[in-house]
Design a protein around this motif. Structure first.
Motif, mmCIF file in Angstrom:
data_model
loop_
_atom_site.group_PDB
_atom_site.id
_atom_site.type_symbol
_atom_site.label_atom_id
_atom_site.label_comp_id
_atom_site.label_asym_id
_atom_site.label_seq_id
_atom_site.Cartn_x
_atom_site.Cartn_y
_atom_site.Cartn_z
ATOM 1 N N LYS A 130 5.540 0.168 -9.430
ATOM 2 C CA LYS A 130 4.492 0.218 -8.408
ATOM 3 C C LYS A 130 3.583 1.445 -8.510
ATOM 4 O O LYS A 130 2.374 1.327 -8.245
ATOM 5 C CB LYS A 130 5.119 0.119 -7.015
ATOM 6 N N PRO A 131 4.088 2.643 -8.883
ATOM 7 C CA PRO A 131 3.161 3.764 -9.066
ATOM 8 C C PRO A 131 2.098 3.487 -10.137
ATOM 9 O O PRO A 131 0.945 3.908 -9.995
ATOM 10 C CB PRO A 131 4.076 4.920 -9.476
ATOM 11 N N ILE A 132 2.467 2.786 -11.196
ATOM 12 C CA ILE A 132 1.501 2.446 -12.258
ATOM 13 C C ILE A 132 0.474 1.461 -11.716
ATOM 14 O O ILE A 132 -0.736 1.591 -11.975
ATOM 15 C CB ILE A 132 2.228 1.852 -13.477
ATOM 16 N N VAL A 133 0.942 0.470 -10.964
ATOM 17 C CA VAL A 133 0.032 -0.513 -10.353
ATOM 18 C C VAL A 133 -0.939 0.204 -9.413
ATOM 19 O O VAL A 133 -2.149 -0.071 -9.410
ATOM 20 C CB VAL A 133 0.836 -1.588 -9.601
ATOM 21 N N SER A 134 -0.424 1.130 -8.635
ATOM 22 C CA SER A 134 -1.268 1.864 -7.682
ATOM 23 C C SER A 134 -2.333 2.685 -8.404
ATOM 24 O O SER A 134 -3.490 2.738 -7.975
ATOM 25 C CB SER A 134 -0.402 2.781 -6.821
ATOM 26 N N LEU A 135 -1.962 3.332 -9.518
ATOM 27 C CA LEU A 135 -2.934 4.122 -10.277
ATOM 28 C C LEU A 135 -4.012 3.230 -10.878
ATOM 29 O O LEU A 135 -5.189 3.606 -10.934
ATOM 30 C CB LEU A 135 -2.218 4.909 -11.382
ATOM 31 N N GLY A 136 -3.625 2.038 -11.332
ATOM 32 C CA GLY A 136 -4.623 1.100 -11.846
ATOM 33 C C GLY A 136 -5.611 0.684 -10.777
ATOM 34 O O GLY A 136 -6.826 0.619 -11.014
ATOM 35 N N ALA A 137 -5.114 0.412 -9.565
ATOM 36 C CA ALA A 137 -5.990 0.020 -8.466
ATOM 37 C C ALA A 137 -6.899 1.169 -8.043
ATOM 38 O O ALA A 137 -8.098 0.970 -7.780
ATOM 39 C CB ALA A 137 -5.151 -0.460 -7.289
ATOM 40 N N LEU A 138 -6.362 2.390 -8.000
ATOM 41 C CA LEU A 138 -7.158 3.547 -7.581
ATOM 42 C C LEU A 138 -8.218 3.910 -8.613
ATOM 43 O O LEU A 138 -9.291 4.406 -8.258
ATOM 44 C CB LEU A 138 -6.232 4.740 -7.334
ATOM 45 N N LYS A 139 -7.943 3.694 -9.894
ATOM 46 C CA LYS A 139 -8.969 3.955 -10.909
ATOM 47 C C LYS A 139 -10.103 2.950 -10.762
ATOM 48 O O LYS A 139 -11.281 3.282 -10.896
ATOM 49 C CB LYS A 139 -8.373 3.873 -12.312
ATOM 50 N N ASP A 140 -9.729 1.689 -10.479
ATOM 51 C CA ASP A 140 -10.751 0.649 -10.314
ATOM 52 C C ASP A 140 -11.486 0.801 -8.979
ATOM 53 O O ASP A 140 -12.696 0.600 -8.903
ATOM 54 C CB ASP A 140 -10.078 -0.721 -10.391
ATOM 55 N N SER A 141 -10.754 1.173 -7.928
ATOM 56 C CA SER A 141 -11.338 1.317 -6.588
ATOM 57 C C SER A 141 -10.833 2.624 -5.982
ATOM 58 O O SER A 141 -9.779 2.656 -5.322
ATOM 59 C CB SER A 141 -10.933 0.135 -5.693
ATOM 60 N N PRO A 142 -11.534 3.749 -6.217
ATOM 61 C CA PRO A 142 -11.062 5.072 -5.789
ATOM 62 C C PRO A 142 -10.770 5.190 -4.298
ATOM 63 O O PRO A 142 -9.980 6.040 -3.890
ATOM 64 C CB PRO A 142 -12.203 5.996 -6.201
ATOM 65 N N ASP A 143 -11.373 4.345 -3.471
ATOM 66 C CA ASP A 143 -11.161 4.440 -2.026
ATOM 67 C C ASP A 143 -10.053 3.521 -1.523
ATOM 68 O O ASP A 143 -9.916 3.296 -0.315
ATOM 69 C CB ASP A 143 -12.458 4.108 -1.286
ATOM 70 N N TYR A 144 -9.262 2.985 -2.473
ATOM 71 C CA TYR A 144 -8.266 2.009 -2.041
ATOM 72 C C TYR A 144 -7.171 2.640 -1.176
ATOM 73 O O TYR A 144 -6.449 1.947 -0.468
ATOM 74 C CB TYR A 144 -7.613 1.308 -3.246
#
Length: 720
Positions: A437-451
């Motif tokens: 899940k930390p890897i998934v979260s980093l992928g989402a935050l790179k794509d959408s910094p305000d997630y």
């Protein structure tokens, strides 16, 4: 009546005959001189070529050390009782002939005789002309086997009608009643072979020093046929007590001596068995450095782990000895000796103390875990600042020292259902579960910094399309309610990950996992003499596509087709801990090609810098901090007083068949790093078939950190 008159021989004829005789003798003398003088060197060279043999001499194997210089793999002398079969051409021996026949029959009957060596000696001393009953009261199976084998043994050769005789056996009576009888009187008149004399000496030594025979008669015959000039090692790895007995009672026997060869010893035993590996007897070679090898005094070679991977460095350069032998294989003298060159050494980044702490922590059983089943799992400890491997544990393990010496032990491991020789830490492939899940979260935050500001609601039930998907809390009829990304990491909420994955899509998650090295070559065992290279080898599995929203949601919680090793998860954890640098794991710290050579450094190697905003990393790190340090975190049992720890638990579900039924099982995970502000350790911890990451691994990880931080002085060791 005729009178016979003698004719006088002409002097001319006598002279001519004399000249011819002298001429012939002159030709013979000249030819003899040519053979003995001008052609002497040529014949001598041909003789030497036919009688000189090259013996390969193995080198002493190099050592392996831990980071502080503690020896992990050492070369030690293996003391053996040797028999020099070339000296076994003794006069005729009825005892040796009887033993030889006994073993020939034994090989065909299938089980040992009913008499001892002492009984044979007594019989031949007191009643040599009487038959010797060797097997008594044979069962029907043994009788049938012996009769069949006897018929094959004595069957007529091709083109003949007469059966072959076997000295000491009656062709007409292979059995008498239910017994096998040897006619020892016939063996007194029979010549004695080298193999029989050697066999008698083996029995004599065994009787005098009180140890069982360790080689078979077939082994003796094979050695005499193929390796006669070399010593036959009748007993290996004898202890000091046995050596003293031999010196006291057997040193006067002809043809035997104490011989030693280099062997391997692993002081840490099971603790580092998977990593270091083991050695076994080397395969025979027929050529060395372009020169033919006639006899190979076999050494040892690495088979698994570091011993196998760096065998060429560790084994050194073999030497050779030129020996002169006669047609019967008798060793006359040594003509030339080239000494072997010792092998090189390895110094690892492994800290043997931390390795022991990790092994002990993995063995700590938690409430509800069965005591009659070994713990199966792995622990990897890295230094996040340079990628150094500090510990690499796989359980259950095996004893490499016993493995090398006992064929029975090796065979038993092949049948062991727990796969003791399998290196789970490096080669094990498991679904990561929630530690992904930390890897998934980093992928989402790179794509959408305000997630990080996005709120999702964990509700029960939850559906993706028409399929119901569960959060772990739903199994207890609960739900997490509204929460943001940091809280989702702390609570390990599946529903938040489902929602996030469906919003950002597959590509950002896949790209981030790829940056962290999932599905790729880890580079743990590099070529030390070449520049570091990133090989395009698959390691684990990272799916290239998500076929549907269900696949995407499963991947977001580390389930489905994705698989990783504990080593890969430790690498990813180290990258999160150090701020985004993915290091290649460094196992070999330095190495040298010979004991008298200087060490060469094996440098650390950063694969790349992960392309992710520092704010995203800080958010994920904060969520991992909450997992351990907050009261509602899933890993609060992993805490250590006085040290701040960050981590993430995981429970990867899978299905297996037990007693014909499909059952659900869980591989429990936890990744962690500490101290939180200035990390020095990054850990991936796995236990197969556990309950949950927090319950199964949390207490184990706490014990591991407690020992490590007391060892390095971060916290004071508890009294008592």
């Amino acid at each position: 009546m005729k009178v016979r008159r003698n004719r006088e021989t002409s002097p001319l004829v006598i002279g001519m005959i004399s000249v011819l005789m002298l001429l012939g003798m002159g030709v013979l003398a000249v030819e003899l001189w040519q053979l003995q003088i001008p052609r002497k060197s040529g014949f001598e060279a041909e003789f030497l070529q036919q009688s000189v043999r090259r013996v390969r001499l193995p080198a002493v194997r190099g050592k392996i050390y831990d980071t502080h210089g503690l020896c992990l793999a050492d070369s030690v002398p293996n003391y053996c009782i040797a028999i020099y079969t070339e000296e076994m051409r003794a006069p005729r021996s009825v005892v040796a002939n009887t033993l030889e026949l006994l073993h020939e029959v034994w090989a065909r009957v299938g089980h040992p005789p009913d008499i001892t060596y002492q009984e044979i000696q007594q019989h031949l001393l007191l009643t040599p002309n009487e038959p010797l009953v060797a097997w008594k009261n044979l069962d029907d199976k043994s009788l049938a086997r012996w009769k069949r084998k006897f018929e094959e043994w004595t069957a007529p050769t091709k083109g003949s009608r007469r059966r072959n005789k076997v000295a000491g056996l009656d062709l007409g009576k292979p059995v008498q009643g239910r017994s096998i009888v040897l006619e020892t009187a016939a063996l007194k008149r029979r010549g004695t072979s080298t193999a029989a004399n050697t066999l008698e000496l083996v029995y004599e030594i065994s009787e005098r020093i009180g140890i069982p025979r360790a080689i078979t008669f077939q082994h003796i015959k094979d050695h005499i046929y193929a390796r006669r000039p070399l010593p036959l090692l009748a007993w290996k790895n004898i202890d000091k007590k046995t050596m003293a007995r031999w010196a006291d009672s057997c040193s006067g026997l002809a043809g035997t001596d104490i011989f030693f060869q280099a062997d391997r010893h692993y002081p840490e035993g099971e603790n580092l068995a998977h990593l270091i590996g083991f050695t076994l007897e080397a395969a025979s070679t027929r050529e060395e450095a372009g020169e033919r090898v006639h006899f190979d005094l076999r050494g040892i070679e690495g088979k698994k782990g570091l011993e196998g991977t760096y065998n060429k460095l560790l084994e050194g350069e073999p030497g050779s000895r030129l020996v002169q032998i006669d047609v019967s294989g008798f060793h006359h003298r040594d003509l030339q000796v080239k000494p072997p060159r010792p092998g090189g050494d390895l110094q690892l980044t492994i800290d043997a103390r931390i390795q022991r702490f990790a092994q002990e922590a993995l063995a700590l059983r938690q409430e509800g875990e069965p005591n009659d089943v070994p713990v199966r799992g792995a622990v990897v400890v890295l230094d996040p600042n340079n990628g150094d491997v500090l510990a690499l544990v796989s359980a259950p393990s095996f004893d490499p020292n016993t493995y090398m010496r006992s064929k029975t032990y090796r065979q038993s491991l092949l049948k062991d259902t727990t796969a003791r020789t399998y290196h789970r830490a490096v080669f094990g492939q498991y679904p990561p579960g929630s530690i992904f899940k930390p890897i998934v979260s980093l992928g989402a935050l790179k794509d959408s910094p305000d997630y990080d500001e996005i709120i999702h609601t964990c509700k029960n039930p939850y559906h993706v399309g028409k399929r119901r998907m569960k959060c772990w809390v739903h199994s207890n009829y609960g739900e997490h309610g509204e929460l943001d990304l940091r809280e989702a990491l702390m609570y390990s909420c599946n529903v938040y990950m489902f929602e996030m994955a469906q919003e950002v899509g597959f590509e950002p998650i896949h790209d981030m996992a790829q940056q962290f090295g999932f599905g790729q070559y880890a580079g743990l065992f590099p070529d030390l003499e070449s520049e570091p290279a990133h090989k395009t080898l698959q390691y684990g599995n990272l799916p290239e596509i998500a076929l549907n929203p269900i696949d995407l949601c499963n991947m977001s919680i580390g389930q489905g087709a994705i698989t990783v090793s504990p080593l890969q998860m430790a690498m990813a954890t180290a990258a999160i801990a150090n701020g985004g640098t993915l290091y290649r794991p460094r196992l070999v710290k330095k190495w040298r090609t010979a004991p008298d050579e200087p060490y060469s450094e094996n440098p650390t190697w950063a694969n790349h810098r992960i392309d992710v905003p520092i704010e995203a990393l800080e958010l994920v790190r904060a969520g991992m901090y909450d997992v351990v340090q907050e009261e509602n975190g899933t890993a609060k049992k992993a805490r250590v007083p006085g040290v701040l720890i960050a981590g993430k638990t995981g429970s990867a579900q899978y299905r297996t068949r037990v007693d014909g039924k499909v059952v659900d099982r869980v591989h429990t995970w936890m990744i962690s790093y500490a101290p939180f502000d200035f990390p020095r350790y990054a850990i991936a911890f796995l236990v197969e078939d556990g309950v949950s990451g927090g319950k199964t691994i949390g207490p184990r990880l706490s014990a591991l950190y407690q020992n490590i931080f007391e060892y390095d002085g971060t916290i004071q060791k508890e009294e008592g």
